[in-house]
Write a protein that holds these residues in place. Structure first.
Motif, PDB file in Angstrom:
ATOM      1  N   GLY A   6      18.157 -21.436  90.915  1.00  0.00           N
ATOM      2  CA  GLY A   6      17.786 -22.729  90.360  1.00  0.00           C
ATOM      3  C   GLY A   6      19.012 -23.515  89.915  1.00  0.00           C
ATOM      4  N   SER A   7      18.815 -24.393  88.949  1.00  0.00           N
ATOM      5  CA  SER A   7      19.907 -25.235  88.444  1.00  0.00           C
ATOM      6  C   SER A   7      20.033 -25.078  86.933  1.00  0.00           C
ATOM      7  N   ARG A   8      21.157 -24.565  86.487  1.00  0.00           N
ATOM      8  CA  ARG A   8      21.358 -24.429  85.045  1.00  0.00           C
ATOM      9  C   ARG A   8      21.428 -25.791  84.365  1.00  0.00           C
ATOM     10  N   GLN A   9      22.029 -26.759  85.046  1.00  0.00           N
ATOM     11  CA  GLN A   9      22.143 -28.095  84.453  1.00  0.00           C
ATOM     12  C   GLN A   9      20.760 -28.640  84.098  1.00  0.00           C
ATOM     13  N   VAL A  10      19.826 -28.548  85.045  1.00  0.00           N
ATOM     14  CA  VAL A  10      18.465 -29.029  84.799  1.00  0.00           C
ATOM     15  C   VAL A  10      17.771 -28.132  83.778  1.00  0.00           C
TER      16      VAL A  10
END
Length: 658
Positions: free
Chosen positions: A584-588
């Motif tokens: 996934g995306s850590r930022q999101v």
């Protein structure tokens, strides 16, 4: 009332603010003089004149600030050297500093010039910074910048803050916190912002000192930082009590902070001043869980013609999320003229929201408004035009015929001169969804030559008027066109929109392919919106497979879609993203955890808040998520906040009297 929708709205705003701030910091670093100095392979001061071609640059070198010193006294020619990212190097300039890329003497002529400076204060700063920035030791380098700071050269001052923003060694923090007393109010506020972003407890004493400053801007900045980032830290509660006793006008944060901890009517009354706007009052009630009272206030607002249109519109949109049939009829009766006026105006955001609502109401009275939207050819109105087209389609044969007549008149004349690229095709796409085979043929015959050419470009979509299975037809058109595009982006956009509009499950694999390709190519894919419209378990399952894609951007888009689809159900996945690399995306995940996270997520986020070891804006996003969770669940740095009957200072004062 669906409170999840409010959380999603807050989340969208939070993401926008977070990304804007991260982008702003990156841009600030980019624009500093030091950025160009560090990137440059050669910095010279000399005189400029034209080369052999218009953009060629010839420099008579008088001085070399960085790079090959043997070039002094020589004349160098840079092919296309006048061209920069957003400027042109001036010719026939004396004593101008030119900063050239490291490949300035190679055949690669792509933006070889980074920047130029020619004002006396610029040249002074350039020479000083070139020397200072060559110092490898961070502490020594920052100390040298601090020494030069008070000379009031703005380029040096900006560079000091750029260096602070990029500090790597936590042992140098004392240089930052010790700088406060040397700065004026404006720079103090800037320093406070950096200390808060670092989220380092060692900055608390400085912030407490700033809190009690006589400067309102400085005091306000410190109050915000202490309230959100350091609640419960040593000395903070006592500092807010002292601040509150000063009786200043700007004591809102102090009152909010203290009202959480003490049973005190004065704290409570000042912590939540009653909003003057009725819509905000209703929103506040909703957040407090007083749903019925909030709904009643929303209803009273929309029927009050004295209230502003914006508030009435927002209240109606809020109520329509879960209104029953009787409520919808009541809202429609009052708000129909307002939404119609929105649709006929130029505000594309209000237009889009209103045309969607009017489409659901399926009211023939709205036909003139929808017809007005059909004339909008600018790209910003595209989503509204698509919705209006389908709304007219659903109103029946007579409505469609009126629309066709209107569009046929428009395409008989050449398009306005400002319409370029795909825009003239918009009218033709409207006709494809609104006309029949006969009217399409008539339209092609009466079309101006520009539109006749456009008809050829969207030819694959023309047979849609006779298609028995619209969804399957659109899928096949998209599959069989070059690169999956029916010859141009706007017709692809319409086809994808309609597949989502139809909630066409058969299109899911195709839409996922578009998302993957557009993500890699950094395109803005409306396939995201189409998939969110289709929704359901099948969409979620397919998007889940993208969370492990090798492309980071694809994982990011997939995470965004799943967050919108799952809402609070996304929490386990967000936690997994923080625990596992390349999932996934850590930022999101950081951003969405702020909306959905619970106390146990605070410990999970904590390691990512380390300014000294976590870069790329991740520490900022993680800290903001922690701030939002703490605020929502009433925690501070020490855990749950438990109210007491009297403040600490009141206890001390009472004991001293005895």
């Amino acid at each position: 009332m669906k409170r999840n929708s409010y959380k999603i709205y807050v989340c969208i705003i939070f993401i926008f603010i977070s990304l804007t701030i991260v982008e702003a910091h990156a841009k600030a670093a980019y624009m500093s003089m030091g950025y160009y100095i560090n990137k440059a392979g050669l910095i010279v001061i000399g005189d400029t004149k034209k080369g052999n071609k218009e953009l060629d640059l010839t420099i008579s070198v008088r001085e070399v600030i960085k790079g090959d010193k043997t070039l002094v006294g020589q004349e160098i020619m840079i092919p296309d050297g006048r061209e920069m990212a957003d400027n042109i190097v001036p010719l026939d300039s004396k004593q101008i500093a030119v900063l050239l890329n490291s490949n300035w003497d190679t055949p690669d002529h792509n933006l070889l010039t980074l920047n130029f400076y020619q004002q006396p204060n610029e040249l002074e700063a350039l020479k000083l910074l070139a020397n200072i920035l060559s110092i490898k030791d961070e502490r020594t380098r920052i100390n040298e910048l601090i020494k030069e700071f008070l000379k009031n050269n703005v380029h040096i001052q900006e560079q000091l803050f750029a260096e602070i923003a990029q500090m790597k060694n936590r042992d140098n923090f004392d240089l930052v916190s010790g700088l406060y007393d040397e700065l004026n109010d404006g720079y103090q506020v800037k320093l406070i912002g950096m200390i808060v972003e670092m989220n380092d407890l060692r900055g608390v004493p400085m912030l407490i000192k700033a809190l009690l400053s006589t400067s309102k801007a400085t005091s306000d900045a410190a109050a915000r930082g202490l309230y959100y980032n350091f609640p419960g830290a040593e000395g903070v509660t006592e500092a807010f009590e002292k601040y509150f006793k000063l009786g200043r006008d700007n004591d809102h944060f102090a009152a909010r902070y203290l009202a959480k901890r003490y049973e005190n009517e004065k704290y409570e009354s000042l912590s939540k001043p009653e909003p003057k706007i009725k819509w905000l009052k209703a929103s506040q009630m909703e957040e407090a869980g007083k749903i019925k009272l909030a709904r009643d206030m929303y209803f009273s607002l929309i029927v009050d013609e004295k209230e502003d249109v914006f508030s009435r519109r927002m209240a109606a949109i809020k109520l329509l999320q879960d209104a029953n049939d009787q409520e919808k009829i009541a809202i429609q009766k009052v708000m129909l003229p307002i939404f119609q006026k929105d649709v006929e105006g130029d505000n594309y955001l209000a237009m889009f929201e209103s045309v969607k609502i009017l489409r659901k109401w399926h009211n023939l009275e709205s036909l003139p408004s929808f017809l007005n939207v059909l004339e909008k050819n600018d790209a910003i109105y595209e989503k509204s035009v698509q919705q209006a087209t389908m709304a007219i389609r659903e109103l029946g044969k007579d409505a469609r015929e009126q629309a066709v007549i209107k569009i046929q008149k428009l395409i008989q004349s050449p398009p306005p001169s400002h319409l370029t690229g795909d825009n003239p095709m918009c009218y033709l796409l409207e006709l494809i969804w609104l006309g029949d085979e006969k009217s399409i043929l008539e339209s092609r015959q009466v079309s101006h030559s520009v539109y006749k050419e456009a008809w050829e470009q969207i030819q694959p979509l023309v047979p849609l008027t006779g298609a028995e299975d619209e969804g399957l037809f659109l899928i096949n058109v998209l599959k069989n066109s070059p690169r999956g595009i029916p010859y141009n982006d706007i017709s692809r956009s319409w086809a994808i929109f309609r597949l989502g509009d139809l909630k066409e499950n058969r299109a899911i694999p195709l839409l996922v392919d578009y998302i993957k390709r557009d993500a890699v190519e950094h395109g803005i894919s409306n396939a995201k919106e189409a998939l969110k419209n289709i929704a359901g378990d099948k969409v979620e399952q397919v998007i889940m497979t993208l969370l492990t894609d090798k492309e980071e951007r694809i994982r990011e888009v997939a995470t965004e879609i799943l967050c919108d689809l799952k809402g609070e159900r996304i929490l386990p996945l967000l936690r997994k993203m923080l625990k596992e690399e390349n999932y996934g995306s850590r930022q999101v995940a950081f951003m969405r955890l702020g909306n959905y996270g619970i106390p146990e997520d605070l410990e999970l986020l904590k390691p990512f808040c380390d300014f000294w070891n976590v870069g790329g804006g991740m520490n900022y996003c993680s800290c903001q998520a922690m701030v939002e969770i703490r605020e929502r669940v009433n925690y501070d740095l020490n855990g749950p906040i438990i109210k007491s009957k009297a403040s600490l200072l009141q206890d001390i004062n009472a004991k001293s009297v005895k």
